[in-house]
Scaffold this motif. Sequence first.
Motif, PDB file in Angstrom:
ATOM      1  N   ILE A 158       0.848  -0.951  -0.467  1.00  0.00           N
ATOM      2  CA  ILE A 158       0.276   0.617   0.102  1.00  0.00           C
ATOM      3  C   ILE A 158       1.028   1.213   0.273  1.00  0.00           C
ATOM      4  O   ILE A 158       0.459   1.958  -0.896  1.00  0.00           O
ATOM      5  CB  ILE A 158      -1.631   0.067   1.188  1.00  0.00           C
ATOM      6  CG1 ILE A 158      -1.900  -1.654   0.944  1.00  0.00           C
ATOM      7  CG2 ILE A 158      -1.388   1.397   1.591  1.00  0.00           C
ATOM      8  CD1 ILE A 158      -2.672  -1.412   1.944  1.00  0.00           C
ATOM      9  N   ASP A 159       2.269   1.408   0.600  1.00  0.00           N
ATOM     10  CA  ASP A 159       2.983   1.994   0.913  1.00  0.00           C
ATOM     11  C   ASP A 159       3.225   2.569  -0.237  1.00  0.00           C
ATOM     12  O   ASP A 159       3.109   3.862  -1.005  1.00  0.00           O
ATOM     13  CB  ASP A 159       3.767   2.021   1.880  1.00  0.00           C
ATOM     14  CG  ASP A 159       3.061   2.054   3.497  1.00  0.00           C
ATOM     15  OD1 ASP A 159       1.753   3.123   3.423  1.00  0.00           O
ATOM     16  OD2 ASP A 159       4.098   2.405   4.439  1.00  0.00           O
ATOM     17  N   LEU A 160       3.661   1.632  -0.964  1.00  0.00           N
ATOM     18  CA  LEU A 160       4.578   1.314  -2.124  1.00  0.00           C
ATOM     19  C   LEU A 160       3.520   2.254  -3.192  1.00  0.00           C
ATOM     20  O   LEU A 160       4.053   2.887  -4.034  1.00  0.00           O
ATOM     21  CB  LEU A 160       5.226  -0.258  -2.468  1.00  0.00           C
ATOM     22  CG  LEU A 160       6.109   0.293  -4.058  1.00  0.00           C
ATOM     23  CD1 LEU A 160       7.625   0.903  -3.024  1.00  0.00           C
ATOM     24  CD2 LEU A 160       6.528  -1.347  -3.740  1.00  0.00           C
ATOM     25  N   ASN A 161       2.747   1.691  -3.269  1.00  0.00           N
ATOM     26  CA  ASN A 161       1.272   2.311  -4.131  1.00  0.00           C
ATOM     27  C   ASN A 161       1.087   4.014  -4.019  1.00  0.00           C
ATOM     28  O   ASN A 161       1.345   4.461  -5.017  1.00  0.00           O
ATOM     29  CB  ASN A 161       0.497   1.399  -4.254  1.00  0.00           C
ATOM     30  CG  ASN A 161       0.361   0.407  -5.350  1.00  0.00           C
ATOM     31  OD1 ASN A 161       0.886   0.364  -6.654  1.00  0.00           O
ATOM     32  ND2 ASN A 161      -0.306  -0.740  -4.477  1.00  0.00           N
ATOM     33  N   ASN A 162       0.956   4.073  -3.107  1.00  0.00           N
ATOM     34  CA  ASN A 162       0.396   5.415  -2.278  1.00  0.00           C
ATOM     35  C   ASN A 162       2.096   6.622  -3.036  1.00  0.00           C
ATOM     36  O   ASN A 162       1.527   7.204  -3.484  1.00  0.00           O
ATOM     37  CB  ASN A 162       0.326   6.009  -1.323  1.00  0.00           C
ATOM     38  CG  ASN A 162      -1.060   4.683  -0.936  1.00  0.00           C
ATOM     39  OD1 ASN A 162      -1.455   5.047  -1.486  1.00  0.00           O
ATOM     40  ND2 ASN A 162      -0.508   4.783   0.714  1.00  0.00           N
ATOM     41  N   TRP A 163       3.080   5.778  -2.559  1.00  0.00           N
ATOM     42  CA  TRP A 163       3.865   7.073  -3.154  1.00  0.00           C
ATOM     43  C   TRP A 163       4.823   7.003  -4.511  1.00  0.00           C
ATOM     44  O   TRP A 163       4.790   7.745  -5.073  1.00  0.00           O
ATOM     45  CB  TRP A 163       5.477   5.930  -2.400  1.00  0.00           C
ATOM     46  CG  TRP A 163       7.067   5.911  -2.917  1.00  0.00           C
ATOM     47  CD1 TRP A 163       6.885   7.796  -2.476  1.00  0.00           C
ATOM     48  CD2 TRP A 163       7.912   5.668  -3.689  1.00  0.00           C
ATOM     49  NE1 TRP A 163       8.707   8.236  -2.932  1.00  0.00           N
ATOM     50  CE2 TRP A 163       8.936   7.311  -3.473  1.00  0.00           C
ATOM     51  CE3 TRP A 163       7.889   4.918  -4.749  1.00  0.00           C
ATOM     52  CZ2 TRP A 163       9.982   6.827  -4.942  1.00  0.00           C
ATOM     53  CZ3 TRP A 163       9.012   4.917  -5.857  1.00  0.00           C
ATOM     54  CH2 TRP A 163      10.429   5.501  -5.551  1.00  0.00           C
ATOM     55  N   LEU A 164       4.215   5.747  -5.410  1.00  0.00           N
ATOM     56  CA  LEU A 164       4.461   5.641  -6.847  1.00  0.00           C
ATOM     57  C   LEU A 164       3.662   6.304  -7.447  1.00  0.00           C
ATOM     58  O   LEU A 164       3.457   6.922  -8.224  1.00  0.00           O
ATOM     59  CB  LEU A 164       4.380   4.068  -7.173  1.00  0.00           C
ATOM     60  CG  LEU A 164       5.829   3.163  -7.124  1.00  0.00           C
ATOM     61  CD1 LEU A 164       5.496   1.580  -7.948  1.00  0.00           C
ATOM     62  CD2 LEU A 164       6.358   3.734  -7.914  1.00  0.00           C
ATOM     63  N   ALA A 165       2.297   6.727  -6.601  1.00  0.00           N
ATOM     64  CA  ALA A 165       1.524   8.176  -7.510  1.00  0.00           C
ATOM     65  C   ALA A 165       2.392   9.222  -7.105  1.00  0.00           C
ATOM     66  O   ALA A 165       1.926   9.871  -8.666  1.00  0.00           O
ATOM     67  CB  ALA A 165       0.049   7.921  -6.100  1.00  0.00           C
ATOM     68  N   ASP A 166       2.774   9.654  -6.770  1.00  0.00           N
ATOM     69  CA  ASP A 166       4.003  10.784  -6.207  1.00  0.00           C
ATOM     70  C   ASP A 166       4.899  10.792  -5.996  1.00  0.00           C
ATOM     71  O   ASP A 166       5.783  10.944  -4.689  1.00  0.00           O
ATOM     72  CB  ASP A 166       3.368  11.953  -5.226  1.00  0.00           C
ATOM     73  CG  ASP A 166       4.326  13.166  -5.161  1.00  0.00           C
ATOM     74  OD1 ASP A 166       4.479  12.916  -6.504  1.00  0.00           O
ATOM     75  OD2 ASP A 166       3.444  14.289  -4.366  1.00  0.00           O
TER      76      ASP A 166
END
Lengths: 505, 329, 368
Positions: A158-166
């Motif tokens: 989840i954190d990784l996806n959130n980070w990849l968004a920005d």
Amino acid sequence: MLAFIARRLFVSVLVFLAATAVVFVMAANVGDPLAEARQLPPGPAQESAMAEITERMKLDEPVFVRYFHWLGSALTGDLGVNVTGRSINAMLENAVGSTLQLVLAATVLSIVIGITIGVISALRQYSGLDLSVTFAAFLFYSLPLFWVATLLKQFVAIDLNNWLADPELALWVIGLIALFVALFCAALVVGDRRSRVTTFVVAFVAMCALLWALSETGWFADPGLGIFVIALTAVAGAIGFTTLFSGLDWHSPPMRAAMAAAIAGIASALLLDPVLRDPNLATIALLAVITAGVCFAIGWLLGGELYRRSAVQSAMFTGLFTGAVIFTDRLLQSFASYSDLKGGRPVSTIGSGTPNFQGTFWQSGLDSLGHLALPTLALMLISLATYTRYTRASMLEVMNQDYVRTARAKGLPERAVVTRHSLRNGLIPITTLTAYDIGTVMGGAVVTETVFGWRAMGRLLLDGINQGDPMPIMAFFLVAGGAIVVFNMIADIAYGFLDPRIRLS
Amino acid sequence: MRRTRTKPAQAPSGTDAVQGMGVRTRTQGELVFRRFVRHKGAVAGMIGLGAIVLLAVTSIGAGPIPGWWPKDFSSTGTIVDSGKPTLSLLPGFLGGSGMQMGEHPFGQDNVGRDYFALTMRGTQVSLVIAFIVGIVSTFVGTLIGAVAGYFRGKSEAALMRLTDLVITIPTLLFAGLVAVMAGDRGIVVLGLVLGLVTWTPTARLIRGEVLSIREKEFVIAARSFGTSARRIIVKHILPNTVGIIIVSVTLAIATAIILESALSFLGLGVQPPDTSLGRIIHDYQNALTVRPWLFYWPGFFIIGIVLSVNFIGDGLRDAFDPRQNRVRD
Amino acid sequence: MSTNTEPANGSRVHAGKTLADSLPPSDEEILRVEDLTVEFPTDDGIVHAVRGVDYSVREREVLGIVGESGSGKSVSSMAIMGLLPGNARVHGSIRYRGTDLLRMREKEHRSLRGDKIAMIFQDPMTSLNPVQTIGDQLAEAVLSHHLVSRKQALARAKEMLDLVGIPRPEARLKSYPHEFSGGMRQRVMIAMAIINDPDLIIADEPTTALDVTVQAQILEKLLEVKDEVNAAILMITHDLGVIAGMAHRVLVMYAGRPVEIGNVDVVFNQPRMPYMAGLLGSLPHLDATEHERLRPIVGTPPSLINVPPGCPFSPRCPLADDSACVTTEPELAPVDADEHYAACHHWSRLAQVDDPTAYFRAESERSR
Ligand SMILES: Nc1ncnc2c1ncn2[C@@H]1O[C@H](COP(=O)(O)OP(=O)(O)OP(=O)(O)O)[C@@H](O)[C@H]1O
Ligand code: SF4
Ligand SMILES: [Mg+2]
């Protein structure tokens, strides 16, 4: 040798047959397949449901009769039906691919990375690197797989996806990553304190600058290497492989061959662009074969009589390495478009692939990777620790052997002492370890798949156990136990080839 | 190996062995102990495991004996501060809320159970199962390994084929099947059956060791006097494999904790009303994103136990076998 | 091994080549070791393994080195090879044809190792790589110093196997070490040592692990190849018989120091250091009566971590006094014969008696 293999094969088959009987008897007693039907309201509906299952599973016959029935049809390739009447063969067909992909990815990665780290750690015994590696191996070895898998799925993904968004790296993150990389580089350097401190500082500054630049330019959202970086990496690979195999000498034939291979690789990256836009697996395999062939020829021709072996070696390694870099570049270039397809959340936590995914070769590749990455990471940690520890111990033992001292006394350079004498002998026992490890990884795959919600072999097994249904359990065992038997055989035979002392007996 | 000695006699032991270092001869036990306590990891592991066992046993007590922690692991209650853990290790002057355990140090679950008490209960069960597995599997493995190693020929072949058979079945599958068949007969039975499927590494280890010991002079001598096989195994061979056996116990315990928690996590291991560290995570796996502490605490305890036991095992191995870095197979 | 157990094969008669048949040493000095010290820092303290060794060897000369286990024989020769473990601290100088090996760069030192300076180790069973063919291992030694093709290197390997007396060398190139007997393996090691025409061969107990009958053959072979390649030999051994049979000069080491050096017949007949006298005394004499027993030197050498002041041999020495022997360590100094040096305050007392070993008879009988 042939007789040895034949006898080994015969015994393995017998043992495996006996094991199927044991597993079948247990599987037939593991639960009550009628449990669900018993829940139905009493009456003819319930009775007919129970009768149907009894009939389908031959519950009124003794276990061994059912076993031989299963064995008979299994030998003809028919694995029967499950409690609800679905064909096991069909279920297996869907399941086996993803599981084997996961198991192979985890095994290959942990062997490659584990051996590399183990060797380096042994060569730098008692260094900071060695101590950290030893401790990390202990820690990984002690981690419960299901916990790590859950951690990766519920929190990291989840954190990784959130980070990849920005995707921007905070300064402290940059500093931390650079610190680790720099510490690692410094630990690798041989020599006095000063050269280590210099390495540390250079690596730290370079890493910080690189990460900062990547972060500022939004590289992480739309990555790729570009021809310049590819060329640089290929040349660095050429120098690295040649140094490893035959020593750093700019004018030696192996170095020339490796450079030629690198240049050929870079040129083909440019020339093959139309082919590489959306190839298929066969094209990639063909390209790999052609690369190997061309590089072999380059090494052969440039090596001359005196350096033929090492020139061929350097050229082939460089060529295939360059190919891998080009491959990676293509994958990275497709990342942005793939991320868009997935609605900006490219790291998947459920299933082994996006259902009905349509995309280019590279996008499908990324889709598989996105689904495989976290499960593989979870599954490989324990094996990685095992291989690292074992390799380190084995290398340390070999490095103290008299014949290694003899090799030094001959005046061989240290590089050759390590690669030709320590490494070859130190890695022989690893073959046995692979055979042991595969069973653990198979079991681990069940846990990992459960956590990540894959509908694969693990599901088959757990459904079988929970429904008291031997057929899916046997299907799982045929694959997992079969893998163990095959790996054991291969390990035995490989050992025999690698160690001439075994061949006699 | 053919190494003919050209020197007719060994030097009298005094001159030869000591080599001028002026060392007092120590007994085997003393040497092992000394080497063990020098192993930092092993000492840390001892302390870690000791602390966990002590905490688990004294906090909620065992059976009829009450512990010092007032709350019970099964009774529900009102949820305080959405069940967050109240444990604080940061002292006040560093900006924390002082070193204190608080009302619910490990937090509460969705129905207000005290999670510290529950975790302690899980730790107790996991430890008990692991120790039973450790003992059973070492016993079976030692027996099979020693017999297979000592009596070459038919019985060795049979026992080794049996070992091969067990190795062919993935441990998780085998353990899962026997655990489900054991059903809800309790944790002791679960420990026993798990012990019966995890003995193969020990058996291989012991067999290898026995194979080499049986060729040693003192065993050959005993055999030539017509000493019975049972007596030779018990009197001569087993005492010389004590080191390996003890190390095997630690390995088996570490494996058992991991295996039991994995089975319980899959729902195949410990069955309610019992609970264990793996079972707790299984029970709460849908609440993990909302209440992450339900996930972390049992995990930390599993890792703590396994890491400690592995370090102890490593220390024991070094202590019993000072030949450094030997490869085990 | 301690010193008191050597068999009396000093008088062994070699059927083949003996030292007398072989070419005499020339005047050209190959190696000169000066004030060599080696220390190992360990957990228990610094081990002073070698504490100031001086000697030299000439072309075709065989220098025997004897001494109790742990006296620093192997460590000092590994210092010449440059193969001591990384933590070793080495001082002094080791001049090979004038250039100091200890001040060379590793790369230069390596180019001498196995080429100009070769070594034969004690245990032939473990000194060969079990997974490589004999041919490959021999060829590797050639290839690491000469720019030749593999084929040429293998041809050279075959030639050497032939020279050291291995039958059917062509076929044997493809064999693995485990297919050879111990004596054959040691021959292979000798072949490997001489394959590049070395100037100096260091043989560290080359026959200890072998059968008595094979020992003699191996030693003969060594003498033979010495003349073939004009090399000097440093012959480390516990066997005084070997020294008597094949060395020109002998160096005696005790507790990391040289305590006596000189021509073999001089040292053997007129030892001027009580330790050497004791060693010789522990050999049974041919004319010994039945009742005479081996006379071991009682006691043990000193700790190399805290080397006590005075003569290191003093606790075991029948000639030791309470003054000089326990306060000042004797220097290696010339004694009565030419080119004969010993480190003992009271060497002259040994010179006064007919049979210096008699002191040890008295000593061991007294202590019994
Ligand atoms: N790497 C090392 N670290 C610490 N001490 C060492 C090391 N190598 C050798 N020593 C010590 O140095 C001393 C000399 O050892 P060396 O091997 O040279 O003896 P030696 O004369 O060859 O004996 P032997 O006859 O048994 O071969 C011994 O006391 C040994 O313990
Ligand atoms: S110096 Fe003294 S103690 Fe040393 S050998 Fe000579 S007499 Fe003996
Ligand atoms: Mg030695």
